[in-house]
Write a protein that holds these residues in place. Structure first.
Motif, mmCIF file in Angstrom:
data_model
loop_
_atom_site.group_PDB
_atom_site.id
_atom_site.type_symbol
_atom_site.label_atom_id
_atom_site.label_comp_id
_atom_site.label_asym_id
_atom_site.label_seq_id
_atom_site.Cartn_x
_atom_site.Cartn_y
_atom_site.Cartn_z
ATOM 1 N N GLU A 134 48.967 -94.921 20.217
ATOM 2 C CA GLU A 134 48.268 -93.851 19.509
ATOM 3 C C GLU A 134 47.710 -92.788 20.454
ATOM 4 N N TYR A 135 47.383 -93.187 21.684
ATOM 5 C CA TYR A 135 46.779 -92.256 22.648
ATOM 6 C C TYR A 135 47.573 -92.252 23.962
ATOM 7 N N PRO A 136 48.848 -91.897 23.903
ATOM 8 C CA PRO A 136 49.695 -91.993 25.099
ATOM 9 C C PRO A 136 49.281 -91.059 26.233
ATOM 10 N N SER A 137 48.571 -90.002 25.918
ATOM 11 C CA SER A 137 48.145 -89.083 26.972
ATOM 12 C C SER A 137 46.884 -89.571 27.687
ATOM 13 N N VAL A 138 46.267 -90.600 27.132
ATOM 14 C CA VAL A 138 45.007 -91.093 27.688
ATOM 15 C C VAL A 138 45.166 -92.456 28.351
ATOM 16 N N CYS A 139 46.008 -93.301 27.791
ATOM 17 C CA CYS A 139 46.109 -94.665 28.321
ATOM 18 C C CYS A 139 47.524 -95.206 28.197
ATOM 19 N N ARG A 140 47.781 -96.225 28.970
ATOM 20 C CA ARG A 140 49.054 -96.936 28.905
ATOM 21 C C ARG A 140 48.800 -98.419 29.172
ATOM 22 N N VAL A 141 49.664 -99.250 28.633
ATOM 23 C CA VAL A 141 49.501 -100.688 28.776
ATOM 24 C C VAL A 141 50.757 -101.278 29.379
ATOM 25 N N GLU A 142 50.583 -102.312 30.187
ATOM 26 C CA GLU A 142 51.737 -102.994 30.780
ATOM 27 C C GLU A 142 51.507 -104.501 30.805
ATOM 28 N N ASP A 143 52.584 -105.241 30.618
ATOM 29 C CA ASP A 143 52.538 -106.691 30.750
ATOM 30 C C ASP A 143 52.637 -107.043 32.232
ATOM 31 N N ILE A 144 51.713 -107.854 32.708
ATOM 32 C CA ILE A 144 51.716 -108.168 34.140
ATOM 33 C C ILE A 144 52.133 -109.607 34.440
ATOM 34 N N GLY A 145 52.373 -110.402 33.403
ATOM 35 C CA GLY A 145 52.794 -111.785 33.622
ATOM 36 C C GLY A 145 52.322 -112.669 32.490
ATOM 37 N N THR A 146 52.543 -113.955 32.637
ATOM 38 C CA THR A 146 52.169 -114.906 31.593
ATOM 39 C C THR A 146 51.262 -115.986 32.144
ATOM 40 N N SER A 147 50.427 -116.507 31.265
ATOM 41 C CA SER A 147 49.481 -117.556 31.620
ATOM 42 C C SER A 147 50.184 -118.900 31.750
ATOM 43 N N TYR A 148 49.426 -119.913 32.102
ATOM 44 C CA TYR A 148 49.965 -121.265 32.252
ATOM 45 C C TYR A 148 50.658 -121.729 30.973
ATOM 46 N N GLU A 149 50.068 -121.395 29.826
ATOM 47 C CA GLU A 149 50.627 -121.810 28.543
ATOM 48 C C GLU A 149 51.537 -120.755 27.926
ATOM 49 N N GLY A 150 51.831 -119.688 28.658
ATOM 50 C CA GLY A 150 52.817 -118.722 28.214
ATOM 51 C C GLY A 150 52.294 -117.505 27.485
ATOM 52 N N ARG A 151 51.002 -117.260 27.520
ATOM 53 C CA ARG A 151 50.456 -116.062 26.890
ATOM 54 C C ARG A 151 50.591 -114.863 27.825
ATOM 55 N N THR A 152 50.885 -113.720 27.246
ATOM 56 C CA THR A 152 51.057 -112.506 28.037
ATOM 57 C C THR A 152 49.705 -111.919 28.414
ATOM 58 N N LEU A 153 49.565 -111.540 29.679
ATOM 59 C CA LEU A 153 48.391 -110.810 30.139
ATOM 60 C C LEU A 153 48.750 -109.334 30.253
ATOM 61 N N LEU A 192 35.881 -95.102 25.499
ATOM 62 C CA LEU A 192 36.559 -94.199 26.431
ATOM 63 C C LEU A 192 37.798 -93.561 25.816
ATOM 64 N N VAL A 193 38.575 -94.359 25.090
ATOM 65 C CA VAL A 193 39.857 -93.864 24.588
ATOM 66 C C VAL A 193 39.683 -92.997 23.352
ATOM 67 N N THR A 194 38.924 -93.466 22.381
ATOM 68 C CA THR A 194 38.813 -92.717 21.126
ATOM 69 C C THR A 194 37.903 -91.498 21.253
ATOM 70 N N ASN A 195 37.084 -91.455 22.298
ATOM 71 C CA ASN A 195 36.233 -90.285 22.559
ATOM 72 C C ASN A 195 36.639 -89.615 23.866
ATOM 73 N N SER A 196 37.925 -89.626 24.151
ATOM 74 C CA SER A 196 38.393 -89.152 25.452
ATOM 75 C C SER A 196 38.035 -87.689 25.725
ATOM 76 N N GLU A 197 37.963 -86.865 24.684
ATOM 77 C CA GLU A 197 37.594 -85.461 24.901
ATOM 78 C C GLU A 197 36.173 -85.343 25.444
ATOM 79 N N MET A 198 35.304 -86.240 25.002
ATOM 80 C CA MET A 198 33.925 -86.237 25.470
ATOM 81 C C MET A 198 33.851 -86.596 26.954
ATOM 82 N N TYR A 199 34.811 -87.417 27.407
ATOM 83 C CA TYR A 199 34.812 -87.886 28.789
ATOM 84 C C TYR A 199 35.989 -87.314 29.578
ATOM 85 N N SER A 200 36.427 -86.125 29.196
ATOM 86 C CA SER A 200 37.634 -85.546 29.793
ATOM 87 C C SER A 200 37.503 -85.348 31.304
ATOM 88 N N GLU A 201 36.331 -84.905 31.755
ATOM 89 C CA GLU A 201 36.153 -84.683 33.193
ATOM 90 C C GLU A 201 36.192 -85.997 33.954
#
Length: 416
Positions: A134-153, A192-201
């Motif tokens: 929804e906010y691609p200009s403000v944030c991005r997410v990446e999978d960095i690996g899996t836990s012992y039981e296979g959950r994605t971090l 931070l994300v949903t009020n990004s204009e307020m924290y633009s600087e």
């Protein structure tokens, strides 16, 4: 008399604390205040053995220690403490009742991210993905690996400037039962994300790298089996029926030197080796990748209302401790101004207790992140780890003000 106490303690702790969910009906949290060093040392030894659930750790003469005992354990616990000339007071008279009151109201039909209640790990992960979409200009997410039981971090990056801008790394949920930690971290992400204009600087000058829950298996287990589970869920010593290591004793900087246990059944078990826990390896690697630009590291815990900086392995202070203390004072002043919540400030060892192998020590001592802090969120023992959902938003509001001060300081000091 003291010999009798020692013999009693051996009988109490030989079995360790097994993996199956404890029966919390009739369980209580007792508070004692050691007024002599020998009492403190006994409590430390008792914690090392892993029989009782220490809600706060023995840290210094004159400082309170909170211990949970099940109905079965309480008579022996009372007897042991009395023979130590310690007078326990009942801090929480009915753990099961408090647990029931703090149980999330959300159902499978209502899995929308909000801060009126606590959220399961999968809900948090899906929400991070939705933010990036929804906010691609403000944030991005990446999978960095899996836990012992296979959950994605997942790692969420928030920022609108250059990739080599100065950075702040934030994580939460390293101890599974500390639910207010991921809740507070996600609250701050949302602001931070949903009020990004307020924290633009701010967002154009620095990058935030955030992981709300870095012990996903343990966190999931607190929802499915044992609300008060602390550790990871790795097979550390199945022969004793005990799983997991304390992920905040598992970092490879002065590992297992002090304030940790070699007993796999202990809640402060350091693990069989430094970074034995895959989740901590993954977080370590993400910090290491960005070490050249990271200027601050914030890790959120509960409870006790503390804003702490290294070191945890020694009472000695870092050479630049005054810099860390000054920024902590500024952050806590902003935090307290919101709801009047009081925080104590200082180095980890001198504020709570000596404990080696913590993430904040590693971030400063190995990765070279100058402003490294551990923040213990609300409260001071009235609810402990079972903080009611009604306190999520107030905790998030005040904590965000403190974190903003850190962010603005980093931007002013290191911004391009």
């Amino acid at each position: 008399m003291r010999l009798l106490v020692v013999l009693l303690s051996v009988l109490l702790v030989v079995s360790g604390r097994p993996d199956p969910r404890p029966n919390l009906h009739g369980a209580q949290v007792l508070r004692v205040v050691p007024d002599a060093s020998w009492q403190l040392h006994y409590l430390m030894a008792l914690q090392m053995q892993g029989h009782y659930d220490f809600w706060t750790e023995p840290r210094a003469v004159g400082k309170p220690v909170d211990i949970m005992g099940t109905a079965f354990q309480l008579p022996a616990l009372h007897a042991a403490l009395t023979q130590l000339d310690l007078t326990p007071t009942v801090l929480i008279s009915n753990v099961a009742d408090l647990l029931a009151k703090s149980t999330p109201r959300n159902t499978e039909a209502n899995r929308q991210m909000n801060w009126d209640d606590y959220q399961e790990y999968d809900v948090i992960q899906e929400w991070l993905e939705s933010l990036a979409s929804e906010y691609p200009s403000v944030c991005r997410v990446e999978d960095i690996g899996t836990s012992y039981e296979g959950r994605t971090l997942k790692l969420l990056t928030i920022g609108t400037g250059a990739e080599d801008n100065p950075g702040i790394f934030i994580d939460g949920g390293i101890h599974a039962r500390e639910w207010i930690s991921p809740a507070t971290v996600t609250y701050m992400i949302n602001q931070l994300v949903t009020n990004s204009e307020m924290y633009s600087e701010l967002l154009s000058t620095i990058n935030f790298y955030i992981m709300p829950s870095i012990n996903p298996d343990g966190y999931a287990y607190t929802w499915s089996d044992d609300r008060l589970w602390r550790k990871t869920r790795s097979e550390t010593d199945s022969s004793l029926g005990c799983k997991g290591a304390d992920p905040n004793r598992n970092w490879g900087f002065h590992w297992n030197e002090v304030g940790a246990s070699s007993n796999p059944c202990s809640d402060i078990y350091a693990g069989p080796s430094p970074f034995s826990e895959v989740e901590m390896q993954l977080v370590r690697d993400e910090i290491s990748k960005r070490a050249s630009t990271l200027k601050a590291y914030l890790t959120f815990h509960s409870y006790s209302q503390l804003w702490m900086y290294p070191w945890g392995w020694t009472s000695d202070l870092p050479d630049d401790w005054k810099d860390l203390d000054d920024l902590a004072q500024t952050a806590v002043d902003a935090l307290t101004a919101v709801h009047g919540t009081q925080y104590e400030i200082g180095s980890s060892t001198n504020t709570i207790y000596a404990a080696a192998g913590g993430s904040d020590d590693w971030a400063k001592g190995v990765a070279g992140v100058k402003y490294s802090y551990t923040i213990e969120l609300r409260d001071t023992g009235l609810f402990g780890f079972l903080l009611p959902p009604s306190l999520i938003i107030p905790t998030g509001e005040e904590t965000f003000e403190g974190v903003k001060e850190v962010g603005y300081f980093i931007a002013r000091t290191y911004g391009k």
